[in-house]
Design an enzyme around this catalytic site. Structure first.
Site, PDB file in Angstrom:
ATOM      1  N   GLY A 136      -4.186   6.896  -0.507  1.00 19.07           N
ATOM      2  CA  GLY A 136      -5.484   6.563   0.079  1.00 19.07           C
ATOM      3  C   GLY A 136      -6.492   5.946  -0.873  1.00 19.07           C
ATOM      4  O   GLY A 136      -7.692   6.041  -0.636  1.00 19.07           O
ATOM      5  N   SER A 137      -6.018   5.257  -1.927  1.00 22.66           N
ATOM      6  CA  SER A 137      -7.006   4.664  -2.827  1.00 22.66           C
ATOM      7  C   SER A 137      -7.773   3.531  -2.149  1.00 22.66           C
ATOM      8  O   SER A 137      -8.956   3.313  -2.450  1.00 22.66           O
ATOM      9  CB  SER A 137      -6.356   4.185  -4.125  1.00 22.66           C
ATOM     10  OG  SER A 137      -5.591   3.023  -3.932  1.00 22.66           O
TER      11      SER A 137
ATOM     12  N   ARG B  68       9.801   4.638  18.644  1.00 23.38           N
ATOM     13  CA  ARG B  68       8.629   4.029  18.013  1.00 23.38           C
ATOM     14  C   ARG B  68       7.532   3.715  19.029  1.00 23.38           C
ATOM     15  O   ARG B  68       6.360   3.958  18.794  1.00 23.38           O
ATOM     16  CB  ARG B  68       9.056   2.743  17.296  1.00 23.38           C
ATOM     17  CG  ARG B  68       7.907   2.001  16.642  1.00 23.38           C
ATOM     18  CD  ARG B  68       8.324   0.642  16.094  1.00 23.38           C
ATOM     19  NE  ARG B  68       9.481   0.718  15.220  1.00 23.38           N
ATOM     20  CZ  ARG B  68       9.456   1.186  13.970  1.00 23.38           C
ATOM     21  NH1 ARG B  68       8.320   1.614  13.460  1.00 23.38           N
ATOM     22  NH2 ARG B  68      10.555   1.213  13.252  1.00 23.38           N
TER      23      ARG B  68
ATOM     24  N   SER C  89      -3.160  -9.678  -0.081  1.00 24.41           N
ATOM     25  CA  SER C  89      -3.669 -10.409   1.082  1.00 24.41           C
ATOM     26  C   SER C  89      -4.202  -9.420   2.106  1.00 24.41           C
ATOM     27  O   SER C  89      -3.651  -8.330   2.276  1.00 24.41           O
ATOM     28  CB  SER C  89      -2.551 -11.218   1.755  1.00 24.41           C
ATOM     29  OG  SER C  89      -1.906 -12.078   0.827  1.00 24.41           O
TER      30      SER C  89
ATOM     31  N   ASP D 147       3.779  -8.272   8.771  1.00 28.16           N
ATOM     32  CA  ASP D 147       3.088  -8.945   7.652  1.00 28.16           C
ATOM     33  C   ASP D 147       2.968 -10.444   7.897  1.00 28.16           C
ATOM     34  O   ASP D 147       2.879 -11.228   6.943  1.00 28.16           O
ATOM     35  CB  ASP D 147       3.811  -8.682   6.315  1.00 28.16           C
ATOM     36  CG  ASP D 147       3.833  -7.199   5.957  1.00 28.16           C
ATOM     37  OD1 ASP D 147       2.884  -6.493   6.314  1.00 28.16           O
ATOM     38  OD2 ASP D 147       4.822  -6.762   5.332  1.00 28.16           O
TER      39      ASP D 147
ATOM     40  N   GLU E 258      -7.388  -5.080  -4.928  1.00 30.72           N
ATOM     41  CA  GLU E 258      -7.267  -4.631  -3.536  1.00 30.72           C
ATOM     42  C   GLU E 258      -8.518  -3.875  -3.109  1.00 30.72           C
ATOM     43  O   GLU E 258      -9.008  -4.015  -1.990  1.00 30.72           O
ATOM     44  CB  GLU E 258      -6.056  -3.712  -3.362  1.00 30.72           C
ATOM     45  CG  GLU E 258      -4.718  -4.384  -3.566  1.00 30.72           C
ATOM     46  CD  GLU E 258      -3.568  -3.485  -3.133  1.00 30.72           C
ATOM     47  OE1 GLU E 258      -3.707  -2.732  -2.156  1.00 30.72           O
ATOM     48  OE2 GLU E 258      -2.507  -3.523  -3.790  1.00 30.72           O
TER      49      GLU E 258
HETATM   50  C1  GAR Z   1      -1.514  -0.563  -1.437  1.00 36.67           C
HETATM   51  O1  GAR Z   1      -1.047  -1.215  -2.602  1.00 36.67           O
HETATM   52  C2  GAR Z   1      -1.362  -1.461  -0.231  1.00 36.67           C
HETATM   53  O2  GAR Z   1      -1.569  -2.812  -0.522  1.00 36.67           O
HETATM   54  C3  GAR Z   1       0.074  -1.199   0.144  1.00 36.67           C
HETATM   55  O3  GAR Z   1       0.252   0.174  -0.040  1.00 36.67           O
HETATM   56  C4  GAR Z   1      -0.598   0.619  -1.089  1.00 36.67           C
HETATM   57  C5  GAR Z   1      -1.384   1.808  -0.583  1.00 36.67           C
HETATM   58  O4  GAR Z   1      -2.080   2.414  -1.630  1.00 36.67           O
HETATM   59  N1  GAR Z   1       0.345  -1.580   1.497  1.00 36.67           N
HETATM   60  C6  GAR Z   1       1.536  -2.009   1.899  1.00 36.67           C
HETATM   61  O5  GAR Z   1       2.485  -2.103   1.161  1.00 36.67           O
HETATM   62  C7  GAR Z   1       1.606  -2.372   3.378  1.00 36.67           C
HETATM   63  N2  GAR Z   1       2.797  -3.095   3.651  1.00 36.67           N
HETATM   64  P1  GAR Z   1      -3.239   3.452  -1.306  1.00 36.67           P
HETATM   65  O6  GAR Z   1      -2.648   4.533  -0.415  1.00 36.67           O
HETATM   66  O7  GAR Z   1      -3.631   3.985  -2.644  1.00 36.67           O
HETATM   67  O8  GAR Z   1      -4.346   2.708  -0.640  1.00 36.67           O
END
Ligand code: GAR
Length: 228
Positions: free
Chosen positions: A16-17, A69, A140, A149, A178
């Site tokens: 969850g960053s 799903r 992105s 995606d 990000e």
């Molecule tokens: C992030 O790097 C995000 O870009 C990626 O997962 C990570 C989540 O980190 N998302 C994907 O790969 C989606 N296909 P976080 O939980 O620390 O935000």
């Protein structure tokens, strides 16, 4: 709930960053939205703990409790709609979405993906960029459509690959970008400057011919005024 602000739900599967970055932007007054729900497919997701600490309602649904799903996604999206959310952010949500279930959210749902789309859809994006010998990597934010995606890209953050980057280091170096990119795009969407015309993004009423680029000054395009 502050009903005068755009209502936003967030889905996250992991630590969850990116959610933390959204919450920090809101705290700093840079992201005037009301987070009404944080949901996850993983009850142990760090994102849920962050949301609880911030006083945001949470939802954890276990995909294994559903026949397929589609059933899972229909229930998930019904609950998100019931939260009053108008916009939906995928912030590290790692499940493929059912195309029919997500359709009502097309144009109102964005996702952050750790690559310069259309390169490297799916998983292991950092490894794949390194294996390809790319000199540039990035992240992105795109509108979510039924194509994994594959929805129209709104904005990107670019990062030069350095000697000594491995998969882990590259991911670590990308993450702070990000954390600027996602709040900046959500801010544009929530303010109405960024819209969906049924097929493609529009920015300040104009078609977006290429993704906005994150710079030190915010989100912009060489041919457009800076968005922030
Ligand atoms: C992030 O790097 C995000 O870009 C990626 O997962 C990570 C989540 O980190 N998302 C994907 O790969 C989606 N296909 P976080 O939980 O620390 O935000």
């Amino acid at each position: 709930m502050n009903t005068s602000l755009p209502r936003v739900a967030v889905l996250a599967s992991g630590r969850g960053s990116n959610l933390a970055a959204l919450l920090a932007a809101r705290e700093q007054g840079e992201l005037p939205v009301d987070f009404v729900l944080v949901g996850s497919d993983k009850a142990a997701a760090g994102a849920l703990r962050l949301a609880e600490a911030a006083g945001i309602p949470t939802l954890a649904l276990d995909p294994r409790s559903y026949p397929d799903r589609r059933a899972f996604d229909l229930d998930l999206f019904a609950r998100i709609a019931a939260s009053g959310a108008e916009l939906l952010v995928l912030a590290g949500y790692m499940r493929i979405l059912d195309g029919d279930a997500l359709r009502p959210w097309v144009g109102r749902m964005i996702n952050i993906h750790p690559s310069l789309l259309p390169k490297y859809r799916g998983l292991h994006t950092h490894r794949r960029a390194l294996e390809a010998g790319d000199h540039e990597h990035g992240a992105s934010v795109h509108f979510v459509t039924a194509e994994l995606d594959g929805g129209p890209v709104i904005a990107q953050a670019r990062l030069a690959v350095e000697t000594g980057d491995d998969e882990h280091r590259l991911a670590q170096r990308l993450l702070p970008l990000e954390h600027r990119l996602l709040p900046a795009v959500l801010r544009l969407l929530a303010s109405g400057r960024l819209q969906w015309d049924g097929h493609a993004p529009r920015f300040d009423g104009q078609p977006l011919p290429a993704p906005l680029i994150l710079s030190d000054h915010g989100l912009g395009d060489p041919d457009l005024p800076l968005a922030e």
